[in-house]
Motif scaffolding. Sequence first.
Motif, short mmCIF file in Angstrom:
data_model
loop_
_atom_site.label_atom_id
_atom_site.label_comp_id
_atom_site.label_asym_id
_atom_site.label_seq_id
_atom_site.Cartn_x
_atom_site.Cartn_y
_atom_site.Cartn_z
N ALA A 65 64.88 40.70 -13.81
CA ALA A 65 65.82 41.40 -12.94
C ALA A 65 66.54 40.48 -11.99
O ALA A 65 67.48 40.88 -11.33
CB ALA A 65 65.07 42.47 -12.13
N VAL A 66 66.07 39.23 -11.87
CA VAL A 66 66.67 38.31 -10.91
C VAL A 66 67.11 37.05 -11.64
O VAL A 66 66.37 36.49 -12.44
CB VAL A 66 65.66 37.94 -9.81
N ASN A 67 68.34 36.64 -11.37
CA ASN A 67 68.79 35.34 -11.86
C ASN A 67 69.76 34.75 -10.85
O ASN A 67 70.12 35.40 -9.86
CB ASN A 67 69.43 35.45 -13.25
N GLU A 68 70.17 33.55 -11.10
CA GLU A 68 71.01 32.85 -10.12
C GLU A 68 72.34 33.54 -9.89
O GLU A 68 72.96 33.39 -8.85
CB GLU A 68 71.26 31.40 -10.59
N GLU A 114 60.12 43.11 -8.23
CA GLU A 114 60.39 42.15 -9.30
C GLU A 114 61.75 41.49 -9.08
O GLU A 114 61.91 40.27 -9.23
CB GLU A 114 60.37 42.84 -10.65
N MET A 115 62.73 42.31 -8.73
CA MET A 115 64.09 41.82 -8.54
C MET A 115 64.21 40.94 -7.29
O MET A 115 65.02 40.01 -7.25
CB MET A 115 65.05 43.01 -8.42
N LEU A 116 63.40 41.24 -6.27
CA LEU A 116 63.52 40.54 -4.99
C LEU A 116 62.47 39.44 -4.80
O LEU A 116 62.48 38.74 -3.79
CB LEU A 116 63.39 41.54 -3.84
N ASN A 117 61.56 39.30 -5.77
CA ASN A 117 60.47 38.33 -5.68
C ASN A 117 59.60 38.61 -4.45
O ASN A 117 59.45 37.79 -3.55
CB ASN A 117 61.01 36.90 -5.64
N CYS A 118 59.04 39.83 -4.41
CA CYS A 118 58.09 40.18 -3.36
C CYS A 118 56.89 40.87 -3.99
O CYS A 118 56.92 41.25 -5.17
CB CYS A 118 58.72 41.08 -2.30
N THR A 119 55.81 41.02 -3.22
CA THR A 119 54.57 41.62 -3.73
C THR A 119 54.26 42.88 -2.93
O THR A 119 53.91 42.79 -1.74
CB THR A 119 53.40 40.64 -3.60
N PRO A 120 54.37 44.05 -3.55
CA PRO A 120 54.06 45.27 -2.79
C PRO A 120 52.56 45.45 -2.62
O PRO A 120 51.79 45.28 -3.58
CB PRO A 120 54.65 46.39 -3.66
N VAL A 121 52.13 45.75 -1.39
CA VAL A 121 50.72 46.04 -1.11
C VAL A 121 50.67 47.48 -0.61
O VAL A 121 51.06 47.78 0.52
CB VAL A 121 50.15 45.09 -0.04
#
Length: 812
Positions: A65-68, A114-121
């Motif tokens: 979902a994420v690219n440059e 996934e798109m933002l490169n974070c980890t939901p807790v």
Amino acid sequence: MLKKLSPLLFALMLMFALAACGGSADKPAEETAVEETAVQETSEEASEEVEEAAPEVDEAVEEPAVNEESGLPDLGGREVTVAVENAYLPFNYISLETGEPAGWDYDTINKMCEMLNCTPVYVEAAWEGMIQAVADGQFDMAADGITITDDRAEIVDFSDGYININQRFLVRLGEDSFASADDILADENIKIGTQVGTTNYETASALFGEDRIEAFEQFPFAVQALLAGDIDVVVMDETAGQGYLGVNADELELIGEPLAGDQLGFVFSPGSDLVEPFNAALSAMKEDGTLEALSSAYFSDAFTITYDDIGDGAYGDDGAEEVEMPDLGGREVTVAIENAYLPFNYISLETGEPAGWDYDTIGVMCELLNCTPVYVEAAWEGMIQAVADGQFDMAADGITITDDRAEIVDFSDGYININQRFLVRLGEDSFASAEDILADESIKIGTQVGTTNYETASALFGEDRIEAFEQFPFAVQALLAGDIDVVVMDETAGQGYLGVNADELELIGEPLAGDQLGFVFSPGSDLVEPFNIALAAIKADGTLEALSSEYFSDAFTITYDDIGDGAYAVELPDLEGMEVTVAVENAYLPFNYISLATGEPAGWDYDAIDTMCEMLNCVPVYVEAAWEGMIQAVADGQFDMAADGITITEDRAEVVAFSDGYISIDQRFLVRKGEDRFASADDLIANEDLKIGTQIGTTNYETAAALFGEGRIEAFEQFPFAVQALLAGDIDVVVMDETAGQGYLGVNAEALELIGESLSSDQLGFVFPLDSELVGPFNAALVELKASGVLDELATMYFSDAFTITDDDIEE
């Protein structure tokens, strides 16, 4: 067994490319009941459910979902704590079959991270208190089908809306006695339920009035009541209603046109740097079709999970069992109580016994906690400070939770939402709302001093328009007598005043303010947590709701005619003819003066003290003394007391003892008639050419100096000199107490006027030497004067247009 989504709603979701549905409820932080249980991310089995329902979603989820070139922020693997209820279909839930969490919230937030490169807790939290918990920074965000409202947006930040949601009527299948809001409005026998603290509750109240709404702590309880026939309709969000159909499809249905359409959004802490990234991810998911695919998976017939298939989440019994009820070992807990505030606490005239909601509720909690409540009667005025000072362990008196009070005491969690309303004479038709009262300055407004009702009334209409009473019964008497036109008070208290006055009084208008009530404890008290645990227990088992039904409904028929005076019943001391020397200036209208016509002393001080000495069996001996040095002279024991319209201040209280306050006094500007160069303190600050005068050694001087600086103040030995200078044009304004200012108008009404908002509001009191034995007796007499209405009569005589004595009529 299927959840059904209306074609209209689904079409709207596709049109707006949104996806999720919603609950809606906002509670104060004091009611937060957060059970922080770390929850695993969606399991493979939960994901498979979504795959079967909407395989095209998985392709979108699995694709990078994420690219440059995406332009989306990169949060560098940052952990984001997400509050979820795990009990709200189809947003979040725990599957009974797998024991795993799942739902629209999980799939949507997982995809965005996934798109933002974070980890939901994910952290499990009860709906009640969730928004406040995010506002307080306990969580980074909350996901629970939350309606975007202006009130909530004052304490949290919202993401962009991700779906439009409609509110509908949930009814028993085949309901044919009504089909619309108009039908329900026309038939008062139709019983309406919804969940307290939700936008559904707000909608139902706006449509049908709060009196007709039965409020439940959770929607499942409302639905049970509907199935049992105890109520006839539940107002709720359409998507949530679909979740209750399921196995109840042969018993329940949704009917009627949508009542209100709202946007749902994610909630973030104020100023959070996560809002923009998550909005960017939401926008991308709308554009690439992911959000639409998730809508198809969760908000259509493809979603077959029902409330019978999921666990209780934040409301589960397991969580409740983990909280062990504390054992206070039989400990005595002193409870300050007024015994004069229906329906919370009172003394029955019939039985002579104390009773009320406070007694029953604290009694039940102490049974659970193994403690012994020791009730101590105390007047409302000073009760909270007394608890703050450790005189009592706690106080119970229908006390509103406010930030100011929380600075000096600790509060329990809130136990009830209370609304403020207008109490008026029956058939009142000259006004119906705050706007009407604001527009008509002839309408006279009353309330009790020192209450949140007073704060609300002042904020709405300005302090100058409020007549403050020491107790609500006096305000209600004034209303019945026609001296005022409306009383601002809590709705539950207002119900207590209807009773035998039902043919004379009524409550009108929309709620002015909704507050939480709580018990008050000494700061740092080890009792707060045990009592909160007990409160949670009696909420969960229905005891609190049963007590509410008993005391805050038509079932409660006790009125103020049926109860005693409680803390305000006074037994007056006998001073056995003692002489009491009283310092008076004899030059301060309307408090004390020597009449030129008679040569006799007179004034408010004389009448009030004479009356109190009659009650106390004492002999006042008045001694003329200059204002300058009067307070110190009392401190040194030269006089037993002083009476001269003396403001109660902390500095003075270090050298003398004060009686209770006998009147609230405002400071104002006295100016020449027709003054148009200034109208406020800001105007005076801006124009240094304007000359300001007042009397030295007074709180008026302190106020003026604080506002404008001592260099700008011309200080006079006495107010008459300042007023003469004003009339002569030597100064432009005099800062003085409003009551004293009234005394200078009189024959100068054509030459002078009082202008501007109140600069400060102070209490006046009598002054005694420190540790004087007279303070208690005179306070008791003051209470009796207030209760009997004599103090009000004296105020009307001396602090109104009825008082026509001027400086020209008195000796110097």
